[in-house]
Design an enzyme around this catalytic site. Structure first.
Site, mmCIF file in Angstrom:
data_model
loop_
_atom_site.group_PDB
_atom_site.id
_atom_site.type_symbol
_atom_site.label_atom_id
_atom_site.label_comp_id
_atom_site.label_asym_id
_atom_site.label_seq_id
_atom_site.Cartn_x
_atom_site.Cartn_y
_atom_site.Cartn_z
ATOM 1 N N MET E 1 60.298 80.816 42.979
ATOM 2 C CA MET E 1 59.976 79.483 42.485
ATOM 3 C C MET E 1 58.480 79.420 42.139
ATOM 4 O O MET E 1 57.707 79.986 42.880
ATOM 5 C CB MET E 1 60.213 78.398 43.552
ATOM 6 C CG MET E 1 61.633 78.139 43.873
ATOM 7 S SD MET E 1 62.202 76.581 43.146
ATOM 8 C CE MET E 1 63.970 76.814 43.349
ATOM 9 N N PRO E 2 58.096 78.724 41.142
ATOM 10 C CA PRO E 2 58.919 78.041 40.163
ATOM 11 C C PRO E 2 59.766 78.996 39.299
ATOM 12 O O PRO E 2 59.365 80.121 39.034
ATOM 13 C CB PRO E 2 57.893 77.308 39.286
ATOM 14 C CG PRO E 2 56.634 77.256 40.090
ATOM 15 C CD PRO E 2 56.664 78.504 40.899
#
Lengths: 61, 61, 61, 61, 61, 61
Positions: E1-2
């Site tokens: 993530m992101p």
């Protein structure tokens, strides 16, 4: 990568997600031969008014 | 399967989702020749600060 | 937005997708009160070896 | 289309999303040669209890 | 993530994706204050018969 | 629902997907207390030129 996304009806506890994330990660590592820290699991908690099956919202079933 | 996912700006009522889920399911059944109970429809209500068009958030348009 | 995504097993014809895209768009316009040119529909054709139900790939069912 | 979806841990401000949506849109326009108003960017704010890395939820790391 | 996902009509070259992935990653790092190696970008090349706008497939427009 | 989506780099065999789909389904059933036939697992095989990490496509790493 791999990225695993789980969409399920809301209401599961953190403990349930904790264990499922662990089990899914173990399964990906075992079967796809990747390092654990490569595996991301993410959950979407779906409100019952936002999911329909057979044309009916879950709140109407 | 089929799984139909609708992302739309938040603010739609349950009744609007109820009817759209029904209409989409009917359309999938008719055109893709599947049983209704195979069709899942799910909605994501997108906050206006989480969607941008032409580089501008909806809240800024 | 709205963005509608349809995941279905591969094998549908262009004509089937053409009609379903039209029907879904009409349904979104009618129920969510948006202009037609705001509606995007996109299809993912899923290979039968890439989808499992009840723990079994579709090719094994 | 193009549709860009950003999943990130919750906690980013509107201003951060505003700027990132702008920068991503500019990058898509420049590299993919599309008109800006064709580009949609949307964000999913993921709760820390809904994301796991290496089999552990972010809240447990 | 992101995790950043880009859905665009097929036909972009590897070089276009290479540059866009770089630009998007830079934008995420700058605006969301994350380490670059946390950022995953992935592309889905959408066939023109699998995308509709305003109820019409791209191949019919 | 639950719907589990696995995005991984292409190259996995059908047998690997078969086993992972089974293991993931078992994990969902055990932890989320649902019937197996409610669980859908689907895989997206991502080409190496369509995934970037730290701003670089996998084919360039």
């Amino acid at each position: 990568m791999p990225i695993v996304t789980v969409r399920a009806l809301e209401g599961r506890t953190v403990e349930q997600k904790r264990k499922l994330a662990k089990d899914i990660t173990d399964a990906v590592v075992k079967n796809f031969k990747v390092e654990p820290d490569r595996v991301t699991v993410n959950f979407f908690d779906m409100p019952k008014q936002n999911v329909a099956r057979a044309g009916k919202l879950v709140i109407d079933q």
